[in-house]
Write a protein that holds these residues in place. Structure first.
Motif, PDB file in Angstrom:
ATOM      1  N   GLU A   1      22.240  10.117  26.817  1.00 35.11           N
ATOM      2  CA  GLU A   1      23.041   8.909  26.620  1.00 35.11           C
ATOM      3  C   GLU A   1      22.160   7.686  26.376  1.00 35.11           C
ATOM      4  OE1 GLU A   1      26.753   8.282  26.597  1.00 35.11           O
ATOM      5  OE2 GLU A   1      26.043  10.157  25.717  1.00 35.11           O
ATOM      6  N   GLY A   2      21.003   7.648  27.020  1.00 38.06           N
ATOM      7  CA  GLY A   2      20.085   6.549  26.763  1.00 38.06           C
ATOM      8  C   GLY A   2      19.641   6.528  25.314  1.00 38.06           C
ATOM      9  N   TYR A   3      19.375   7.703  24.792  1.00 34.85           N
ATOM     10  CA  TYR A   3      18.957   7.833  23.386  1.00 34.85           C
ATOM     11  C   TYR A   3      20.106   7.446  22.457  1.00 34.85           C
ATOM     12  CZ  TYR A   3      17.493  10.169  19.057  1.00 34.85           C
ATOM     13  OH  TYR A   3      17.171  10.450  17.748  1.00 34.85           O
ATOM     14  N   ARG A   4      21.291   8.007  22.715  1.00 37.42           N
ATOM     15  CA  ARG A   4      22.435   7.773  21.835  1.00 37.42           C
ATOM     16  C   ARG A   4      22.841   6.300  21.812  1.00 37.42           C
ATOM     17  NH1 ARG A   4      27.829   7.205  22.004  1.00 37.42           N
ATOM     18  NH2 ARG A   4      27.886   7.271  24.284  1.00 37.42           N
ATOM     19  N   MET A   5      22.939   5.689  22.994  1.00 41.22           N
ATOM     20  CA  MET A   5      23.389   4.313  23.064  1.00 41.22           C
ATOM     21  C   MET A   5      22.368   3.344  22.475  1.00 41.22           C
ATOM     22  SD  MET A   5      26.438   4.088  24.099  1.00 41.22           S
ATOM     23  CE  MET A   5      26.351   2.297  24.133  1.00 41.22           C
ATOM     24  N   THR A   6      21.101   3.636  22.637  1.00 40.12           N
ATOM     25  CA  THR A   6      20.074   2.753  22.068  1.00 40.12           C
ATOM     26  C   THR A   6      20.112   2.808  20.543  1.00 40.12           C
ATOM     27  OG1 THR A   6      18.674   3.051  24.025  1.00 40.12           O
ATOM     28  CG2 THR A   6      17.609   2.202  22.041  1.00 40.12           C
ATOM     29  N   ARG A   7      20.317   3.980  19.978  1.00 40.64           N
ATOM     30  CA  ARG A   7      20.465   4.089  18.517  1.00 40.64           C
ATOM     31  C   ARG A   7      21.665   3.278  18.041  1.00 40.64           C
ATOM     32  NH1 ARG A   7      18.268   8.263  15.419  1.00 40.64           N
ATOM     33  NH2 ARG A   7      20.268   8.452  14.317  1.00 40.64           N
ATOM     34  N   SER A   8      22.770   3.348  18.785  1.00 35.35           N
ATOM     35  CA  SER A   8      23.960   2.585  18.411  1.00 35.35           C
ATOM     36  C   SER A   8      23.703   1.084  18.508  1.00 35.35           C
ATOM     37  CB  SER A   8      25.141   2.963  19.313  1.00 35.35           C
ATOM     38  OG  SER A   8      25.497   4.306  19.142  1.00 35.35           O
ATOM     39  N   LEU A   9      23.016   0.674  19.590  1.00 32.37           N
ATOM     40  CA  LEU A   9      22.695  -0.744  19.767  1.00 32.37           C
ATOM     41  C   LEU A   9      21.839  -1.270  18.627  1.00 32.37           C
ATOM     42  CD1 LEU A   9      21.984  -1.129  23.602  1.00 32.37           C
ATOM     43  CD2 LEU A   9      23.610  -2.462  22.262  1.00 32.37           C
ATOM     44  N   LEU A  10      20.849  -0.500  18.235  1.00 31.69           N
ATOM     45  CA  LEU A  10      19.966  -0.928  17.155  1.00 31.69           C
ATOM     46  C   LEU A  10      20.722  -1.064  15.838  1.00 31.69           C
ATOM     47  CD1 LEU A  10      16.783   1.215  17.915  1.00 31.69           C
ATOM     48  CD2 LEU A  10      17.099  -1.232  18.305  1.00 31.69           C
ATOM     49  N   ALA A  11      21.704  -0.181  15.620  1.00 32.99           N
ATOM     50  CA  ALA A  11      22.491  -0.237  14.384  1.00 32.99           C
ATOM     51  C   ALA A  11      23.452  -1.423  14.393  1.00 32.99           C
ATOM     52  CB  ALA A  11      23.264   1.064  14.202  1.00 32.99           C
ATOM     53  N   GLU A  12      24.055  -1.683  15.566  1.00 35.25           N
ATOM     54  CA  GLU A  12      25.061  -2.737  15.659  1.00 35.25           C
ATOM     55  C   GLU A  12      24.460  -4.103  15.939  1.00 35.25           C
ATOM     56  OE1 GLU A  12      27.743  -1.485  18.670  1.00 35.25           O
ATOM     57  OE2 GLU A  12      28.181   0.450  17.711  1.00 35.25           O
ATOM     58  N   GLN A  13      23.319  -4.125  16.626  1.00 34.75           N
ATOM     59  CA  GLN A  13      22.677  -5.376  17.025  1.00 34.75           C
ATOM     60  C   GLN A  13      21.209  -5.367  16.591  1.00 34.75           C
ATOM     61  OE1 GLN A  13      24.407  -7.812  18.434  1.00 34.75           O
ATOM     62  NE2 GLN A  13      26.290  -6.641  18.762  1.00 34.75           N
ATOM     63  N   PRO A  14      20.944  -5.470  15.295  1.00 38.37           N
ATOM     64  CA  PRO A  14      19.550  -5.402  14.822  1.00 38.37           C
ATOM     65  C   PRO A  14      18.671  -6.528  15.367  1.00 38.37           C
ATOM     66  CG  PRO A  14      21.033  -6.104  13.055  1.00 38.37           C
ATOM     67  CD  PRO A  14      21.903  -5.641  14.181  1.00 38.37           C
TER      68      PRO A  14
END
Length: 328
Positions: free
Chosen positions: A223-236
């Motif tokens: 989940e740490g990996y998945r959520m960080t990828r999402s954060l980077l995509a949504e909040q560059p």
């Protein structure tokens, strides 16, 4: 080495030797000293079972841990309890793992209490309103809570100032002029989880920063990996990320490294509670919120458990450790 050999050497009965070595007070002091000296010379140790029967003790402490979330997925918890077990073992006290499931009305806990299988319990992953602690308190059964809870009567507890840790982390990045500071934490209802998150929220409010990037998920590497990828995509424009446990931190570090954001001029500052796990594949240094070494914590918990068994006042068994920031 048998008791018979010691008895024959000293010209005493086996019964006298046995009673002297197992702590009975009906043996003359001079005779007791002769027996103990000969026993030490021969490397003899008295029967633990006999001593337990005499003292009415089990020489065992129970570690009561929840089935969900699974604490043994947390490397920090495993290392801490291993150190606790080693420290207790030096005093001939066993640490017994007891799984506790709220879905079956705490059946294992009730069995332990009914059979008196342990002298005291160490209760892990406490909640703000913890039915386990309330039940133990009602029965006047000795327990040491790992984390504070809301109880009316005094009780023994060991805790870290989790609120201070979350506040320190967010305040550190805010003081550096960063504004986009994210929080990635557990979604479970446990006291330390809410305390760490509240420290972050209060620090963000103090510095007049938005806390919209506060996420609560399953505390796992995946989940740490998945959520960080999402954060980077949504909040560059994300500038810093704080995780409330090392499993989430490890997943976040892997995602940041893959994206080229763990180091360099476009890096996202990462701070991990307890630091990255020892088996992490990430070698780049990251900031951490340190809570002392696992060995030191384990030794402290073991000492408090022993004091609890010996009847130390509960007011003397309330210990709060302060966190500190470790910067790369």
């Amino acid at each position: 080495m048998s008791l018979k050999a010691i008895a024959a050497k000293l010209g005493l009965s086996v019964t006298t030797v046995s009673r002297a070595l197992n702590g009975y007070n009906d043996v003359a002091e001079e005779t007791r000293q002769r027996i103990q000296l000969e026993a030490r010379r021969r490397g003899y140790r008295p029967s633990t079972v006999a001593r337990r029967l005499k003292m009415g003790k089990t020489n065992a402490v129970g570690l009561l841990f929840p089935v969900e979330p699974q604490p043994f997925n947390d490397a920090s918890f495993v290392e801490m309890m291993a150190a606790t077990a080693q420290s207790l073992a030096r005093h001939d006290i066993d640490l017994l793992a007891i799984a506790d499931d709220t879905q079956d009305d705490h059946r294992n806990l009730q069995r332990i209490l009914r059979t008196h299988s342990v002298d005291a319990l160490i209760v892990a992953h406490t909640c703000r309103h913890d039915s386990r602690l309330l039940r133990l308190q009602q029965l006047d059964f000795p327990f040491l809570a790992l984390g504070r809870s809301q109880l009316d009567a005094p009780y023994a507890w060991f805790d870290f100032d989790n609120y201070a840790g979350g506040r320190l982390a967010a305040g550190h990045y805010a003081a550096q002029g960063l504004g986009q500071i994210g929080w990635l934490g557990s979604h479970h209802d446990q006291t330390f989880v809410s305390q760490r998150r509240q420290g972050y929220l209060d620090a963000m409010q103090q510095h007049r920063l938005s806390s919209a990037l506060c996420w609560q998920v399953e505390p796992s590497r995946r989940e740490g990996y998945r959520m960080t990828r999402s954060l980077l995509a949504e909040q560059p424009a994300l500038q810093a990320l704080i995780t409330d446990c090392n499993m989430l931190g490890d997943g976040a570090a892997i995602a940041l490294r893959e994206a080229g954001r763990l180091a360099g001029s476009h890096r996202v500052e990462l701070m991990v509670y307890d630091g990255l796990p020892a088996d992490s594949v990430v070698t780049e240094p990251v900031a951490s919120i340190a809570q002392a070494t696992r060995l030191a914590v384990g030794q402290q918990v073991a000492q408090m458990a022993q004091q609890l068994i010996e009847g130390e006042p509960l007011s003397a068994l309330q210990v709060l450790w302060q966190p500190q920031l470790i910067l790369p």
